[in-house]
Motif scaffolding. Sequence first.
Motif, PDB file in Angstrom:
ATOM      1  N   TRP A   1       0.827  -1.215   0.000  1.00 38.79           N
ATOM      2  CA  TRP A   1       0.000   0.000   0.000  1.00 38.79           C
ATOM      3  C   TRP A   1       0.857   1.259   0.000  1.00 38.79           C
ATOM      4  O   TRP A   1       0.485   2.276  -0.599  1.00 38.79           O
ATOM      5  CB  TRP A   1      -0.896   0.013   1.231  1.00 38.79           C
ATOM      6  N   ALA A   2       2.003   1.202   0.676  1.00 44.30           N
ATOM      7  CA  ALA A   2       2.893   2.362   0.709  1.00 44.30           C
ATOM      8  C   ALA A   2       3.350   2.754  -0.689  1.00 44.30           C
ATOM      9  O   ALA A   2       3.504   3.944  -0.997  1.00 44.30           O
ATOM     10  CB  ALA A   2       4.101   2.071   1.602  1.00 44.30           C
ATOM     11  N   GLU A   3       3.588   1.757  -1.539  1.00 44.56           N
ATOM     12  CA  GLU A   3       3.975   2.039  -2.921  1.00 44.56           C
ATOM     13  C   GLU A   3       2.777   2.389  -3.787  1.00 44.56           C
ATOM     14  O   GLU A   3       2.877   3.219  -4.686  1.00 44.56           O
ATOM     15  CB  GLU A   3       4.695   0.823  -3.521  1.00 44.56           C
ATOM     16  N   GLN A   4       1.637   1.766  -3.531  1.00 46.60           N
ATOM     17  CA  GLN A   4       0.477   1.957  -4.394  1.00 46.60           C
ATOM     18  C   GLN A   4      -0.164   3.318  -4.212  1.00 46.60           C
ATOM     19  O   GLN A   4      -0.642   3.925  -5.175  1.00 46.60           O
ATOM     20  CB  GLN A   4      -0.568   0.870  -4.106  1.00 46.60           C
ATOM     21  N   THR A   5      -0.217   3.807  -2.974  1.00 49.23           N
ATOM     22  CA  THR A   5      -0.917   5.048  -2.676  1.00 49.23           C
ATOM     23  C   THR A   5       0.046   6.228  -2.700  1.00 49.23           C
ATOM     24  O   THR A   5       1.262   6.059  -2.652  1.00 49.23           O
ATOM     25  CB  THR A   5      -1.596   4.968  -1.304  1.00 49.23           C
ATOM     26  N   SER A   6      -0.528   7.431  -2.744  1.00 51.75           N
ATOM     27  CA  SER A   6       0.318   8.624  -2.785  1.00 51.75           C
ATOM     28  C   SER A   6      -0.094   9.683  -1.774  1.00 51.75           C
ATOM     29  O   SER A   6       0.694  10.583  -1.473  1.00 51.75           O
ATOM     30  CB  SER A   6       0.288   9.246  -4.186  1.00 51.75           C
ATOM     31  N   ARG A   7      -1.305   9.610  -1.252  1.00 53.83           N
ATOM     32  CA  ARG A   7      -1.814  10.678  -0.395  1.00 53.83           C
ATOM     33  C   ARG A   7      -2.263  10.192   0.979  1.00 53.83           C
ATOM     34  O   ARG A   7      -1.980  10.825   1.992  1.00 53.83           O
ATOM     35  CB  ARG A   7      -2.995  11.375  -1.098  1.00 53.83           C
ATOM     36  N   VAL A   8      -2.976   9.078   1.045  1.00 54.84           N
ATOM     37  CA  VAL A   8      -3.586   8.646   2.305  1.00 54.84           C
ATOM     38  C   VAL A   8      -2.529   8.171   3.290  1.00 54.84           C
ATOM     39  O   VAL A   8      -1.480   7.643   2.909  1.00 54.84           O
ATOM     40  CB  VAL A   8      -4.612   7.516   2.087  1.00 54.84           C
ATOM     41  N   GLU A   9      -2.813   8.359   4.570  1.00 50.08           N
ATOM     42  CA  GLU A   9      -2.040   7.682   5.598  1.00 50.08           C
ATOM     43  C   GLU A   9      -2.476   6.217   5.623  1.00 50.08           C
ATOM     44  O   GLU A   9      -3.604   5.877   5.255  1.00 50.08           O
ATOM     45  CB  GLU A   9      -2.238   8.341   6.957  1.00 50.08           C
ATOM     46  N   ILE A  10      -1.576   5.343   6.069  1.00 55.70           N
ATOM     47  CA  ILE A  10      -1.851   3.914   6.098  1.00 55.70           C
ATOM     48  C   ILE A  10      -1.423   3.344   7.448  1.00 55.70           C
ATOM     49  O   ILE A  10      -0.567   3.915   8.129  1.00 55.70           O
ATOM     50  CB  ILE A  10      -1.125   3.160   4.962  1.00 55.70           C
ATOM     51  N   GLY A  11      -2.040   2.229   7.822  1.00 56.39           N
ATOM     52  CA  GLY A  11      -1.644   1.596   9.074  1.00 56.39           C
ATOM     53  C   GLY A  11      -2.497   0.393   9.370  1.00 56.39           C
ATOM     54  O   GLY A  11      -3.457   0.080   8.661  1.00 56.39           O
ATOM     55  N   ALA A  12      -2.150  -0.291  10.448  1.00 52.23           N
ATOM     56  CA  ALA A  12      -2.918  -1.429  10.938  1.00 52.23           C
ATOM     57  C   ALA A  12      -3.834  -0.963  12.055  1.00 52.23           C
ATOM     58  O   ALA A  12      -3.448  -0.173  12.905  1.00 52.23           O
ATOM     59  CB  ALA A  12      -1.993  -2.521  11.458  1.00 52.23           C
TER      60      ALA A  12
END
Length: 272
Positions: free
Chosen positions: A68-79
């Motif tokens: 997801w870190a590579e796929q996305t560009s704007r959103v924050e991500i996490g578990a």
Amino acid sequence: MTGMTLSRPVRIGVQLQPQHAPYSAIRDAVRRAEDLGVDVAFNWDHFYPLYGEPEGMHFECWTMLSAWAEQTSRVEIGALVTCNSYRNPDLLADMARTVDHISDGRLILGIGSGWFEKDYESYGFEFGTAGGRLDDLANALPRIEARFEALNPAPTRKIPVLIGGGGEKKTLRLVAQHADIWHTFADPEVLSHKLEVLRGHCDSVGRDLNDIEVSVGVGGRGRDGGQAGEPEEEGSPLLDLGARLFTVGTGGPDYDMSVLEKWIAWRDRVNS
């Protein structure tokens, strides 16, 4: 009322539950969520589905976050949230730092003490007791913070720590000591009470409660995959108490975004 400030903007998260779907469907769901304007995309840290077919399709949390870190560009991500029991704390800090760099500083480190016994038994982790798992989390959090300081290169930012859970003696004290975000599934009556308990812990450690973002699960409150009410009805009482991050849950194989769209529209009305 808790007396929390109202200056923090409302944010909307989505928990894309990595169950009952091929990865191609999860990848598509992340894309659609970002295109809709969600603020945070979460998965969860389990090894089996939490509901539906117990032996159904499922994927691992942290390798997915790297994608997801590579796929996305704007959103924050996490578990929402990492189980502390499944990884050495120093290793987890290194993993988080790495995903932080891959994402250009968009990782939230969600973490909790763990609760799903099937995960533990099937993968060979000691389940122990709820209190023991919370004590382990209390020991792990300073190690994670120290490892962040020692890593080369360092994280791109102070990685936000999200702690999930509502235990009043141990969990909320850990929130006061370590968390930037506190996540709960509480309804307004329970949330009001828990915030007062959290305020007491913050006072005891010399911290301002307003420094902690309050995150609430909606659109599938709890662990049964149910649907949320209308945002104005469900979200407004939580908003009045100080909640600012509202996370909608959706599962495979279809990843229905219709409830999420309503919450994003509500966010835009509230923040305008």
